[in-house]
Scaffold this motif. Structure first.
Motif, PDB file in Angstrom:
ATOM      1  N   GLN A   1       6.324   9.570 -11.043  1.00  0.00           N
ATOM      2  CA  GLN A   1       7.114   8.894 -10.012  1.00  0.00           C
ATOM      3  C   GLN A   1       6.408   7.649  -9.474  1.00  0.00           C
ATOM      4  O   GLN A   1       7.019   6.583  -9.334  1.00  0.00           O
ATOM      5  CB  GLN A   1       7.402   9.869  -8.866  1.00  0.00           C
ATOM      6  N   LEU A   2       5.128   7.782  -9.189  1.00  0.00           N
ATOM      7  CA  LEU A   2       4.401   6.642  -8.619  1.00  0.00           C
ATOM      8  C   LEU A   2       4.013   5.625  -9.684  1.00  0.00           C
ATOM      9  O   LEU A   2       3.768   4.462  -9.362  1.00  0.00           O
ATOM     10  CB  LEU A   2       3.178   7.134  -7.857  1.00  0.00           C
TER      11      LEU A   2
ATOM     12  N   ALA B   1       4.817  14.528  -1.397  1.00  0.00           N
ATOM     13  CA  ALA B   1       3.702  13.572  -1.408  1.00  0.00           C
ATOM     14  C   ALA B   1       4.173  12.166  -1.748  1.00  0.00           C
ATOM     15  O   ALA B   1       3.739  11.191  -1.128  1.00  0.00           O
ATOM     16  CB  ALA B   1       2.635  14.027  -2.398  1.00  0.00           C
ATOM     17  N   THR B   2       5.083  12.047  -2.734  1.00  0.00           N
ATOM     18  CA  THR B   2       5.522  10.714  -3.152  1.00  0.00           C
ATOM     19  C   THR B   2       6.455  10.082  -2.125  1.00  0.00           C
ATOM     20  O   THR B   2       6.423   8.874  -1.894  1.00  0.00           O
ATOM     21  CB  THR B   2       6.196  10.765  -4.528  1.00  0.00           C
TER      22      THR B   2
ATOM     23  N   ASN C   1       0.838  -1.206   0.000  1.00  0.00           N
ATOM     24  CA  ASN C   1       0.000   0.000   0.000  1.00  0.00           C
ATOM     25  C   ASN C   1       0.870   1.251   0.000  1.00  0.00           C
ATOM     26  O   ASN C   1       0.816   2.078   0.895  1.00  0.00           O
ATOM     27  CB  ASN C   1      -0.925  -0.002   1.216  1.00  0.00           C
ATOM     28  N   THR C   2       1.712   1.389  -1.033  1.00  0.00           N
ATOM     29  CA  THR C   2       2.574   2.564  -1.147  1.00  0.00           C
ATOM     30  C   THR C   2       2.254   3.364  -2.405  1.00  0.00           C
ATOM     31  O   THR C   2       1.932   4.550  -2.320  1.00  0.00           O
ATOM     32  CB  THR C   2       4.051   2.155  -1.147  1.00  0.00           C
ATOM     33  N   ALA C   3       2.333   2.710  -3.548  1.00  0.00           N
ATOM     34  CA  ALA C   3       2.164   3.430  -4.811  1.00  0.00           C
ATOM     35  C   ALA C   3       0.891   4.273  -4.899  1.00  0.00           C
ATOM     36  O   ALA C   3       0.915   5.366  -5.468  1.00  0.00           O
ATOM     37  CB  ALA C   3       2.234   2.449  -5.978  1.00  0.00           C
ATOM     38  N   PRO C   4      -0.259   3.831  -4.357  1.00  0.00           N
ATOM     39  CA  PRO C   4      -1.468   4.638  -4.531  1.00  0.00           C
ATOM     40  C   PRO C   4      -1.682   5.730  -3.488  1.00  0.00           C
ATOM     41  O   PRO C   4      -2.597   6.549  -3.634  1.00  0.00           O
ATOM     42  CB  PRO C   4      -2.589   3.592  -4.422  1.00  0.00           C
ATOM     43  N   VAL C   5      -0.841   5.801  -2.432  1.00  0.00           N
ATOM     44  CA  VAL C   5      -1.161   6.646  -1.283  1.00  0.00           C
ATOM     45  C   VAL C   5      -1.292   8.124  -1.629  1.00  0.00           C
ATOM     46  O   VAL C   5      -2.195   8.815  -1.135  1.00  0.00           O
ATOM     47  CB  VAL C   5      -0.114   6.440  -0.161  1.00  0.00           C
ATOM     48  N   ALA C   6      -0.401   8.665  -2.465  1.00  0.00           N
ATOM     49  CA  ALA C   6      -0.461  10.097  -2.785  1.00  0.00           C
ATOM     50  C   ALA C   6      -1.738  10.465  -3.527  1.00  0.00           C
ATOM     51  O   ALA C   6      -2.160  11.625  -3.511  1.00  0.00           O
ATOM     52  CB  ALA C   6       0.759  10.511  -3.605  1.00  0.00           C
TER      53      ALA C   6
END
Length: 536
Positions: free
Chosen positions: A197-198, A480-481, A163-168
């Motif tokens: 970046q994401l 944010a990223t 659960n990292t890539a979608p957080v921003a």
């Protein structure tokens, strides 16, 4: 009486930063080395932070205590409210016997634990993050994995890494929208940089999480599935973030990734099935066959949940529901703390308003989904109430932990400690683009929220970038990223994951597991941001 924040109370930014870091270093020590229970680590960290705020930063004692209590209530609502109802929805499916059908339906698609992680911890988790944010995705997905037979620590840790890539872009893009409002920069430009970046991180994270789970060889055995999952996610996130805006990238990328992988698994299977050591011989599937109607019924609580989350996230619906919010200015704190330059352009009163969004809160939507599900799975109202009471009792300590860490975050913000650390990072000069994501990472660790991190450090990122001649859009987006890597070690997230997986009191074990992934991940994003600064 007002009080103006002093970001250098020691007369030396270096020494002030050392003092500001004491609670964070203590918290890391308490969890990673001392292995304290989460609520004990949280309570002692809060107490230490209050002492430093009063005696080192000169914050009036009343304001210090009030800001801590304010944070504690925010931890209970809306964060704790989400956790309570998300875990309850999962337990409802277990209690009603429907989770056996859910487990069978997933196993009929694949019994390979690596592929189940891609489907649930990465894609499904990302969808919930994109629609609801806060603690909802980890609470739901980690509980699902535990129900499938994953060890609780693995379930919690893998979901937090994935659960990292979608957080921003979580919560319909609210972190980036907040960053734009805080800085005055165009949200479309910030979203474009974050999407690039994401999008790249979306290609990397599926491989990363499977390596963490099964090692490099284990990941290579399912490389085709990883590529399908990652490429569809990354490309969709980049395209929607670049050409559409910040609201849809996480949702669209997760849905495309989930559907693409599910279809791919209809025609491709790994040569060997990966199971955990204590699961015995390879499983070929389930001996029980369920009809389509039975499968739909079993999944109905989560189908209903998805519907409620989407409706609750619609701007028009959200705006209408917010008219019913109960807004309470915090007596003795609201606009009495004055923020100063360079955190803000001119002295600005720091608002302190508690919002009781009893209907608009995501947790209320989840509770309504659980209530409707009571009829769908044919559970009696008496059993439903008893299960809810049992759920509340079991989540008591996670709720205390969440309340403590939000109290810590709020006292750090209102006292100026967070700003001190931000100003220290801003002194890095030409390498500041490398530091920008680390600052966002720190902000999410402190607050538990990428949105809050963008609000806390967004303006500082802009001002510093302009001073050193770097495009401020890059550093604000980097805030944010970088924050996405901080999510997996945030005390708030640890408490949510522990509550969802039955690891109450073992937050330190989750922390030790995720920390070794969080640091290299933020350094990767920092390197990416620095390289982009040389090209923009």
């Amino acid at each position: 009486m007002t009080w103006t924040q002093n970001y250098d109370p020691m007369g030396s930014l270096l020494m002030s930063t050392v003092v500001a870091l004491i609670p964070i270093v203590y918290f890391f020590w308490a969890l990673a080395i001392k292995k304290m229970k989460g609520h004990i680590a949280g309570l002692t960290t809060v107490a230490l932070t209050v002492v430093i705020a009063i005696f080192a930063y000169g914050m009036p004692a009343g304001m210090a205590v009030t800001s801590t209590v304010f944070g504690g209530f925010t931890g209970l609502w809306p964060i704790g409210w989400i956790v309570i109802n998300a875990v309850f929805l999962y337990k409802l499916t277990v209690k009603s016997g429907q989770f056996d059908v859910i487990r069978s339906s997933i196993s009929s698609l694949t019994t390979d634990r690596r592929l189940q992680v891609l489907l649930i911890a990465f894609s499904f988790n990302g969808f919930i993050e994109g629609a609801a944010g806060f603690g909802t995705p980890v609470a739901i997905s980690a509980a699902l994995l535990v129900g499938l037979g994953f060890r609780p620590l693995f379930a919690a840790g893998l979901c937090m890494i994935a659960n990292t890539a979608p957080v921003a872009f979580g919560g319909i893009g609210i972190p980036l929208i907040t960053a734009a409002k805080t800085t005055g920069l165009p949200v479309a430009e910030i979203a474009g940089v974050a999407a690039l970046q994401l999008g790249i991180m979306g290609l990397i994270v599926p491989f990363w999480v499977i390596v963490a789970m099964a090692g490099f060889r284990g990941a290579m055995e399912v490389l085709p599935a990883i590529l399908v999952s990652g490429i569809t996610f990354g490309v969709t996130m980049w395209a929607t973030g670049t050409f559409v805006g910040p609201e849809l990238p996480a949702i669209a990328a997760s849905i495309v990734s989930l559907v693409a992988l599910a279809l791919f698994l209809k025609v491709w299977h790994p040569k060997s099935i990966f199971l955990f050591a204590d699961e015995g011989q390879e499983k070929k599937g389930t001996n029980v066959s369920y009809s389509l109607g039975q499968v739909i019924k079993a999944w109905s609580p989560f189908i209903v949940l998805t519907g409620f989350i989407i409706v609750w996230a619609m701007p028009a619906i959200k705006t209408a529901m917010r008219t019913l919010n109960v807004v309470i200015p915090v007596e003795g704190l609201n606009k009495l703390v004055i923020q100063a330059a360079p955190i803000v352009a001119k002295p600005t009163p720091y608002a302190a308003v508690y919002t009781f969004d009893w209907l608009a809160a995501a947790g209320t939507g989840i509770l309504l989904a659980a209530f409707l599900s009571m009829f769908l799975v044919r559970m009696s109202f008496g059993d439903w109430i008893r299960l809810y009471g049992q759920n509340l009792k079991e989540l008591m300590y996670p709720l205390i932990t969440i309340s403590c860490v939000l109290g810590f975050a709020f006292i750090a913000n209102y006292s100026g400690m967070s700003a001190t650390m931000g100003l220290a990072a801003a002194k890095s000069g030409k390498v500041f683009p490398f530091m920008a994501p680390i600052l966002g990472w720190l902000g999410v660790f402190l607050t538990g929220s990428d949105t809050s991190s963008c609000a806390l450090f967004g303006n500082l990122q802009k001002i510093t970038a302009e001073q050193i001649g770097v495009n401020p859009v890059l550093t604000v987006a980097g805030n944010a990223t970088g924050g996405v890597a901080g999510k997996m070690i945030s005390p708030q997230s640890l408490a949510v994951a522990a509550g969802a997986t039955g690891l109450v009191g073992q937050e330190s074990e989750i922390f030790r597991y995720t920390l070794k992934h969080s640091i290299p991940m933020v350094l990767l994003i920092s390197l990416m941001t620095y390289v982009m600064s040389l090209m923009m």
